[in-house]
Structure formats: structure tokens, C-alpha cells
Design a protein around this motif. Structure first.
Motif, PDB file in Angstrom:
ATOM      1  N   ALA A  24      56.963  36.331   9.510  1.00 19.92           N
ATOM      2  CA  ALA A  24      56.967  36.515  10.954  1.00 19.92           C
ATOM      3  C   ALA A  24      55.733  37.276  11.436  1.00 19.92           C
ATOM      4  O   ALA A  24      55.378  37.217  12.605  1.00 19.92           O
ATOM      5  N   ASP A  25      55.068  37.991  10.539  1.00 20.75           N
ATOM      6  CA  ASP A  25      53.901  38.779  10.929  1.00 20.75           C
ATOM      7  C   ASP A  25      52.668  37.891  10.833  1.00 20.75           C
ATOM      8  O   ASP A  25      52.089  37.717   9.774  1.00 20.75           O
ATOM      9  N   THR A  26      52.259  37.332  11.941  1.00 18.15           N
ATOM     10  CA  THR A  26      51.127  36.406  11.945  1.00 18.15           C
ATOM     11  C   THR A  26      49.788  37.120  12.010  1.00 18.15           C
ATOM     12  O   THR A  26      48.747  36.486  11.969  1.00 18.15           O
ATOM     13  N   THR A  27      49.787  38.444  12.063  1.00 22.34           N
ATOM     14  CA  THR A  27      48.528  39.180  12.138  1.00 22.34           C
ATOM     15  C   THR A  27      47.925  39.430  10.771  1.00 22.34           C
ATOM     16  O   THR A  27      46.766  39.808  10.675  1.00 22.34           O
ATOM     17  N   LYS A  28      48.674  39.216   9.697  1.00 15.43           N
ATOM     18  CA  LYS A  28      48.210  39.608   8.361  1.00 15.43           C
ATOM     19  C   LYS A  28      47.049  38.773   7.846  1.00 15.43           C
ATOM     20  O   LYS A  28      46.088  39.303   7.380  1.00 15.43           O
ATOM     21  N   ASP A  29      47.162  37.446   7.861  1.00 12.21           N
ATOM     22  CA  ASP A  29      46.086  36.620   7.320  1.00 12.21           C
ATOM     23  C   ASP A  29      46.079  35.266   8.007  1.00 12.21           C
ATOM     24  O   ASP A  29      46.807  34.369   7.642  1.00 12.21           O
ATOM     25  N   THR A  30      45.223  35.135   8.980  1.00 15.02           N
ATOM     26  CA  THR A  30      45.173  33.881   9.725  1.00 15.02           C
ATOM     27  C   THR A  30      44.399  32.813   8.978  1.00 15.02           C
ATOM     28  O   THR A  30      44.388  31.665   9.386  1.00 15.02           O
ATOM     29  N   ASN A  31      43.756  33.178   7.889  1.00 17.19           N
ATOM     30  CA  ASN A  31      42.982  32.210   7.119  1.00 17.19           C
ATOM     31  C   ASN A  31      43.735  31.686   5.907  1.00 17.19           C
ATOM     32  O   ASN A  31      43.164  31.012   5.066  1.00 17.19           O
ATOM     33  N   ALA A  32      45.020  32.009   5.783  1.00 18.94           N
ATOM     34  CA  ALA A  32      45.764  31.647   4.576  1.00 18.94           C
ATOM     35  C   ALA A  32      45.723  30.147   4.296  1.00 18.94           C
ATOM     36  O   ALA A  32      45.510  29.740   3.170  1.00 18.94           O
ATOM     37  N   LEU A  33      45.929  29.323   5.302  1.00 21.28           N
ATOM     38  CA  LEU A  33      45.923  27.881   5.067  1.00 21.28           C
ATOM     39  C   LEU A  33      44.545  27.346   4.752  1.00 21.28           C
ATOM     40  O   LEU A  33      44.404  26.387   4.020  1.00 21.28           O
ATOM     41  N   SER A  34      43.514  27.954   5.292  1.00 23.21           N
ATOM     42  CA  SER A  34      42.172  27.464   5.040  1.00 23.21           C
ATOM     43  C   SER A  34      41.663  27.884   3.676  1.00 23.21           C
ATOM     44  O   SER A  34      40.694  27.345   3.186  1.00 23.21           O
ATOM     45  N   GLY A  35      42.308  28.885   3.072  1.00 16.20           N
ATOM     46  CA  GLY A  35      41.864  29.350   1.776  1.00 16.20           C
ATOM     47  C   GLY A  35      40.823  30.432   1.853  1.00 16.20           C
ATOM     48  O   GLY A  35      40.425  30.984   0.849  1.00 16.20           O
ATOM     49  N   LYS A  36      40.339  30.774   3.054  1.00 14.60           N
ATOM     50  CA  LYS A  36      39.337  31.823   3.193  1.00 14.60           C
ATOM     51  C   LYS A  36      39.982  33.170   2.895  1.00 14.60           C
ATOM     52  O   LYS A  36      40.972  33.542   3.497  1.00 14.60           O
ATOM     53  N   GLY A  37      39.409  33.896   1.935  1.00 20.85           N
ATOM     54  CA  GLY A  37      39.931  35.203   1.590  1.00 20.85           C
ATOM     55  C   GLY A  37      41.283  35.145   0.906  1.00 20.85           C
ATOM     56  O   GLY A  37      42.002  36.124   0.867  1.00 20.85           O
ATOM     57  N   ALA A  38      41.658  33.980   0.382  1.00 23.92           N
ATOM     58  CA  ALA A  38      42.968  33.830  -0.239  1.00 23.92           C
ATOM     59  C   ALA A  38      42.816  33.335  -1.667  1.00 23.92           C
ATOM     60  O   ALA A  38      41.799  32.765  -2.037  1.00 23.92           O
ATOM     61  N   THR A  39      43.824  33.565  -2.448  1.00 19.09           N
ATOM     62  CA  THR A  39      43.874  33.090  -3.821  1.00 19.09           C
ATOM     63  C   THR A  39      44.971  32.048  -3.910  1.00 19.09           C
ATOM     64  O   THR A  39      46.091  32.296  -3.490  1.00 19.09           O
ATOM     65  N   LEU A  40      44.646  30.899  -4.446  1.00 18.90           N
ATOM     66  CA  LEU A  40      45.656  29.868  -4.627  1.00 18.90           C
ATOM     67  C   LEU A  40      46.370  30.142  -5.942  1.00 18.90           C
ATOM     68  O   LEU A  40      45.751  30.223  -6.995  1.00 18.90           O
ATOM     69  N   SER A  41      47.661  30.321  -5.853  1.00 19.13           N
ATOM     70  CA  SER A  41      48.483  30.567  -7.035  1.00 19.13           C
ATOM     71  C   SER A  41      49.629  29.582  -7.055  1.00 19.13           C
ATOM     72  O   SER A  41      49.977  28.999  -6.043  1.00 19.13           O
ATOM     73  N   VAL A  42      50.219  29.428  -8.208  1.00 17.41           N
ATOM     74  CA  VAL A  42      51.355  28.544  -8.381  1.00 17.41           C
ATOM     75  C   VAL A  42      52.510  29.368  -8.940  1.00 17.41           C
ATOM     76  O   VAL A  42      52.360  30.052  -9.954  1.00 17.41           O
ATOM     77  N   LEU A  43      53.634  29.295  -8.251  1.00 16.99           N
ATOM     78  CA  LEU A  43      54.859  29.896  -8.755  1.00 16.99           C
ATOM     79  C   LEU A  43      55.619  28.783  -9.452  1.00 16.99           C
ATOM     80  O   LEU A  43      56.064  27.834  -8.810  1.00 16.99           O
ATOM     81  N   GLY A  44      55.720  28.875 -10.760  1.00 13.88           N
ATOM     82  CA  GLY A  44      56.455  27.874 -11.527  1.00 13.88           C
ATOM     83  C   GLY A  44      57.906  28.301 -11.622  1.00 13.88           C
ATOM     84  O   GLY A  44      58.205  29.373 -12.143  1.00 13.88           O
ATOM     85  N   ILE A  45      58.789  27.484 -11.064  1.00 12.20           N
ATOM     86  CA  ILE A  45      60.215  27.777 -11.108  1.00 12.20           C
ATOM     87  C   ILE A  45      60.937  26.581 -11.706  1.00 12.20           C
ATOM     88  O   ILE A  45      60.418  25.471 -11.693  1.00 12.20           O
ATOM     89  N   GLY A  46      62.097  26.819 -12.246  1.00  6.95           N
ATOM     90  CA  GLY A  46      62.831  25.736 -12.872  1.00  6.95           C
ATOM     91  C   GLY A  46      64.281  25.726 -12.438  1.00  6.95           C
ATOM     92  O   GLY A  46      64.808  26.718 -11.946  1.00  6.95           O
ATOM     93  N   TRP A  47      64.892  24.576 -12.607  1.00  5.57           N
ATOM     94  CA  TRP A  47      66.332  24.430 -12.414  1.00  5.57           C
ATOM     95  C   TRP A  47      66.880  24.350 -13.834  1.00  5.57           C
ATOM     96  O   TRP A  47      66.780  23.327 -14.497  1.00  5.57           O
TER      97      TRP A  47
END
Length: 191
Positions: free
Chosen positions: A40-63
Motif C-alpha cells: 500500500a505504500d507507493t512512496t517506497k520504490d516507484t522504479n520497482a517494475l522498471s528494474g531501476k535500483g532493484a534486484t530481480l530475485s526468485v522465490l522458489g516455492i513448492g506444493w
């Protein structure tokens, strides 16, 4: 902020056999100092979708029940796949930074890991509460999966093992409290 980007349709059509679901996370660079980021806090990182200043990580989860149907002889699957929390919610496979692995790990330890001699690798330094939480969330700890994930991926996180797994467990909890988990429970056992 984190976003689910996965092929849920494929897993839901074959929910009974879906063993691993990958959740791609665009994490703000400042995320290391935060816990799960408030959507809900949209002030934290407005570049998250663009990848600017962000790290792409993968959360591997299983069933877990689906995983165990394809690997019934593993220690974590013998008689446990359809009982307890692991049968009703996603389990942890790992948290991976893309294109980074084995950071600062010796060649000898890499070789043991690649040969799947995970229980021969050093035991992780975790307090008792975290060990218990990790064992409940990651049934593969009985086979040393926690050691493998730490050696291959956690060493690239910039954290100690306790911080790395605390973060992964918080992300897993967020998924398990989401509509995605409820959707899987509703389709459990159906094909």
C-alpha cells in the motif's frame, strides 16, 4: 513491493502434480534493510517494475504433496507429504538472486553441493526457533536442502544465513497468506 509473475494456469490445471512455483520478485535496492515491503505504500520504490535500483530475485516455492508424488523416495516425502502444514500451504524451495550463485564458496564445497552431498556440508548457524520454523516451511531440510540453498544462493545475499532465511520465511508467509495460496487449496487434488 513484490509482484507475482508466474504461470498459475498451468499449475492450476495440474494442481495435483504442480511441485514448484516460481515467484519473481522485483525488490527495491533498499529492501535489504526492510522486511516484507508494504504494497500500500507507493512512496517506497516507484522504479520497482522498471528494474531501476532493484534486484530481480526468485522465490522458489513448492506444493509439497505434488513434489512428493514425483519423488516419493526422498526422506522429506516418506509418509509426510499429505499431513501437516506442508500439505495445506506452499513450502520454501529457495530465494535466488538472478545470475548469481556460489559467492565466495570454495571449489571443494561447490563440488559437494553439485554431487548433492548436502548433509556432508557445514551445518547452518541458526537459533533453535529459526531452525524449527525453517524445518516446518522447508521439508527438504531433512535432506540438507537448507544447506544447499545457502551455499548456492544465500552466500550471494550479502546476509548471514539467519538473515537470509528470516527474509525467505517472511516472503513465504506473505504468499501463504495471499489469495494465491487459497486458490491452490481450493484446487488441491484436482486435475
Amino acid at each position: 513491493m513484490f509482484y507475482f509473475v508466474c504461470k498459475l494456469g498451468i499449475c492450476l490445471k495440474r494442481a495435483r502434480y504442480c511441485s514448484v512455483l516460481l515467484v519473481f520478485l522485483w525488490l527495491p535496492a533498499a529492501w535489504a534493510a526492510e522486511s516484507v515491503v508494504d504494497e500500500a505504500d507507493t512512496t517506497k520504490d516507484t522504479n520497482a517494475l522498471s528494474g531501476k535500483g532493484a534486484t530481480l530475485s526468485v522465490l522458489g516455492i513448492g506444493w509439497h504433496p505434488g513434489f512428493c508424488e514425483t519423488r516419493p523416495n526422498l526422506a522429506e516425502c516418506r509418509g509426510k507429504a499429505t499431513a501437516g502444514a506442508a500439505a495445506r500451504q506452499f513450502t520454501l524451495r529457495g530465494l535466488w538472486k538472478l545470475r548469481q550463485s556460489y559467492c565466495g564458496v570454495t571449489e571443494a564445497l561447490k563440488e559437494r553441493d553439485k554431487k548433492r552431498k548436502w548433509l556432508d556440508m557445514p551445518e547452518l548457524v541458526l537459533d533453535d526457533d529459526l531452525k524449527l520454523a525453517l524445518a516446518q516451511a522447508m521439508p527438504g531440510t531433512v535432506s540438507g536442502l537448507d544447506r544447499h540453498e545457502w551455499i548456492k544462493h544465500g552466500t550471494c545475499s550479502g546476509e548471514v544465513a539467519a538473515g537470509y532465511y528470516t527474509r525467505a520465511l517472511k516472503l513465504l508467509a506473505a504468499v501463504n497468506e495471499s489469495e494465491v495460496q487459497a486458490l491452490f487449496v481450493a484446487h488441491r487434488g484436482k486435475s
